[in-house]
Design a protein around this motif. Sequence first.
Motif, PDB file in Angstrom:
ATOM      1  N   MET A 137       8.338   2.992   4.786  1.00  0.00           N
ATOM      2  CA  MET A 137       8.223   3.623   3.464  1.00  0.00           C
ATOM      3  C   MET A 137       9.493   4.368   3.076  1.00  0.00           C
ATOM      4  N   THR A 138      10.093   5.054   4.035  1.00  0.00           N
ATOM      5  CA  THR A 138      11.314   5.802   3.741  1.00  0.00           C
ATOM      6  C   THR A 138      12.455   4.853   3.378  1.00  0.00           C
ATOM      7  N   GLN A 139      12.447   3.656   3.945  1.00  0.00           N
ATOM      8  CA  GLN A 139      13.485   2.681   3.615  1.00  0.00           C
ATOM      9  C   GLN A 139      13.337   2.162   2.182  1.00  0.00           C
ATOM     10  N   ILE A 140      12.114   2.044   1.720  1.00  0.00           N
ATOM     11  CA  ILE A 140      11.870   1.535   0.358  1.00  0.00           C
ATOM     12  C   ILE A 140      11.881   2.666  -0.674  1.00  0.00           C
ATOM     13  N   PRO A 171       0.810  -1.219   0.000  1.00  0.00           N
ATOM     14  CA  PRO A 171       0.000   0.000   0.000  1.00  0.00           C
ATOM     15  C   PRO A 171       0.844   1.271   0.000  1.00  0.00           C
ATOM     16  N   MET A 172       2.177   1.130  -0.062  1.00  0.00           N
ATOM     17  CA  MET A 172       3.047   2.309   0.008  1.00  0.00           C
ATOM     18  C   MET A 172       2.830   3.217  -1.193  1.00  0.00           C
ATOM     19  N   THR A 200       8.084  19.206  -2.830  1.00  0.00           N
ATOM     20  CA  THR A 200       8.583  18.904  -1.489  1.00  0.00           C
ATOM     21  C   THR A 200       7.851  17.687  -0.955  1.00  0.00           C
ATOM     22  N   VAL A 201       8.617  16.700  -0.488  1.00  0.00           N
ATOM     23  CA  VAL A 201       8.058  15.438  -0.009  1.00  0.00           C
ATOM     24  C   VAL A 201       8.301  15.324   1.500  1.00  0.00           C
ATOM     25  N   ALA A 202       7.246  15.028   2.238  1.00  0.00           N
ATOM     26  CA  ALA A 202       7.350  14.846   3.692  1.00  0.00           C
ATOM     27  C   ALA A 202       7.575  13.369   4.008  1.00  0.00           C
ATOM     28  N   ILE A 203       8.577  13.096   4.828  1.00  0.00           N
ATOM     29  CA  ILE A 203       8.927  11.716   5.177  1.00  0.00           C
ATOM     30  C   ILE A 203       9.094  11.576   6.686  1.00  0.00           C
ATOM     31  N   THR A 204       9.011  10.336   7.142  1.00  0.00           N
ATOM     32  CA  THR A 204       9.357  10.014   8.522  1.00  0.00           C
ATOM     33  C   THR A 204      10.607   9.153   8.492  1.00  0.00           C
TER      34      THR A 204
END
Length: 330
Positions: A138-141, A108-109, A129-133
């Motif tokens: 998801m950030t790892q992939i 579902p990412m 601009t992309v917001a990440i955690t």
Amino acid sequence: MKRWIGAVSAAVMVFAAMPAQAADKVVLMLNWYVYGEHAPFYYGKAKGIYAAEGIDLEIQEGRGSAATTQAVAAKTADFGYVDVPTMMRAAIKGAPVVATGVLLQTSPMSAMGFVDKNIKKPEDIKGKTVAITPADSMTQIWPLFLKKTGLKESDFQTVAGDGQTKLNAVINGQADLLLGYVMDQSMKIKDATGKDVYPIKFADYGINMVSSGIIANADYVKANADLVRRFMSATTKAVEAAEKEPKAAAQSILDANPKGGKIDTLTQGFELTIPLYRTPETKSKRPFQVTDQNMTDSVNLMVEYGGLDAKAKENPKAFYTNDYLPKSGS
């Protein structure tokens, strides 16, 4: 003869007075606070599907897949509904946990932003601009998504924060997109703003990785094989029933937890979840019947991009089993 009849009558009365066999109490801990994806569990409980299998189900909200996995490993929850790759990281480090059914077999990412931003394909992310955690799944992939789509880190800006900060960044216009699940963060944004979100799905660009599933403590599974089979049978039936009645399934969340969201977005979130249950290889199968190839591919991706120890590739089957799932048609 009278004495014999009296004895039989007394025996019948004693038998009738005996309580029915008590249902097995089972605790299922979710991956997070309740949202649309969780509808089948509540629907199965409301419709008596678990009770029919002799199970008294208690559903507990979670605080992240890692925390739920820890609870299952420690046997403070009987089953968990978690991100399976997260469970793999714990298992390879020695946590005694195994997936007894993989429900979301398509990832579902996604990278998502408001529809009116008109960001519908990877090329549209350039200059945004992309917001990440940091360090979340998801950030790892994300680097693999960039590789698959020909994007570079220099093509866009990023802002970082926890889950709520990431949502707020998009809601308040500080970011154009965020990395999130199609049926989770998109619905939270819509609840907060009333505006629709468009997801660019990782799976549409060749990233084939499993997501959420049921896990249990490996020792618990061995000691309670019949109960695990009954639980997986009930859960399979609950998913199948919920698929046919998405709105009623979503309503069951609110019936159990009136503050669990809004019926429209709970329903929409669940409807967005349903297509993730199967791959082309499992489209004719019942829920949870993950293929060996899908799991092997997922392990390989996690080793390369998700921080999973390379020794996981030696035996992908150590992370899951289909042995406790109901057979087709049963």
